[in-house]
Design a protein around this motif. Structure first.
Motif: not given
Length: 251
Positions: A34-38, A77-81, A195-207, A212-218
């Motif tokens: 899911p892309t969003r928390h809901r 969902y955070r940086d554990h070092g 054998g597919t194109p590399a996935p598009p790389r987005l800046p973090a703010w746009l991702f 927003p939910y996927v961004a919490t772990f990705a």
């Protein structure tokens, strides 16, 4: 048989007169990340209400052993070092943001499972490898984006299945492979393997804006998770030690 895990009366009628040694709880409402928390709300409900109903069914079946699906994201969902997380680390603790309902649901399913005579929680890593046709199509259409982020524990679907069978004799284990990897690393490697194109790389703010939910772990989560307990207690080792082996053509 088919039953409604959210309808206790219906579920108990479905298992009436039957017997079982164990109940394995792998319920999910997710067809894709899911892309969003809901989008997590139905699965959170299955972890809370569905677990309670399955425990009632297990009692009716005479099943002393109860296994529930959990996930390493319950560590937070955070940086554990750089420290490697084990099963003894705090799990399901609120962190004061939109992830708290998901963390509460993960904690709920584990705590409920441990009320069974033999309660077992499998803290799976992030799955990959079980849906190559779907992922290949997404990557080919450049519909699966990545961004710079932290590390996650991953597990090939086949290894997760093998560990689940082995866990019929366990209590609580992390089911991950030997090599943490970022979201970007795994899906970039997957594109190369398919054998597919590399996935598009987005800046973090746009991702974060798009998913927003996927961004919490990705992006925001970084964790190194130990699988030593599962290997020692279950005699289990991942057949694919990392996504590198898991994405070879033979896999």
């Amino acid at each position: 048989m088919v039953g409604d895990a959210l309808d206790r009366s219906s579920l108990l009628r479905a298992v009436d007169g039957l017997a079982a040694d164990a109940v394995v709880h792998e319920l999910t409402a997710l067809r894709a990340a899911p892309t969003r928390h809901r989008g997590m709300v139905p699965t959170d409900r299955l972890r809370e209400v569905g677990t309670a109903n399955l425990l009632a069914a297990a009692e009716s079946l005479g099943a002393a052993r109860f296994i529930t699906q959990s996930i390493i994201l319950g560590y937070g969902y955070r940086d554990h070092g750089d420290r490697v997380l084990t099963e003894d680390d705090p799990f399901g603790q609120p962190q004061g943001d939109g992830c708290d309902p998901h963390l509460a649901a993960m904690r709920s399913t584990e705590q409920q499972a441990f009320t069974a005579p033999v309660g077992i929680a499998l803290r799976y890593g992030m799955f990959y490898g079980g849906d190559p046709a779907e992922k290949r199509a997404l990557l080919a259409r450049r519909r699966l984006a990545v961004s710079r982020g932290g590390l996650l524990g991953w597990i090939h679907h086949d290894d997760a299945a093998a560990a689940t069978v082995a866990a019929l004799a366990s209590v609580r284990d992390n089911i991950v492979d030997d090599r943490p990897a970022s979201w970007a690393d795994l899906f970039t490697a997957m594109a190369a393997a398919y054998g597919t194109p590399a996935p598009p790389r987005l800046p973090a703010w746009l991702f974060r804006l798009a998913a927003p939910y996927v961004a919490t772990f990705a992006i925001d989560t970084s964790m190194r998770v130990s699988n030593a307990k599962a290997e020692q207690e279950l005699g289990w080792k991942p057949a694919y030690p990392s996504y590198v082996e898991g994405l070879t053509p033979s896999a």
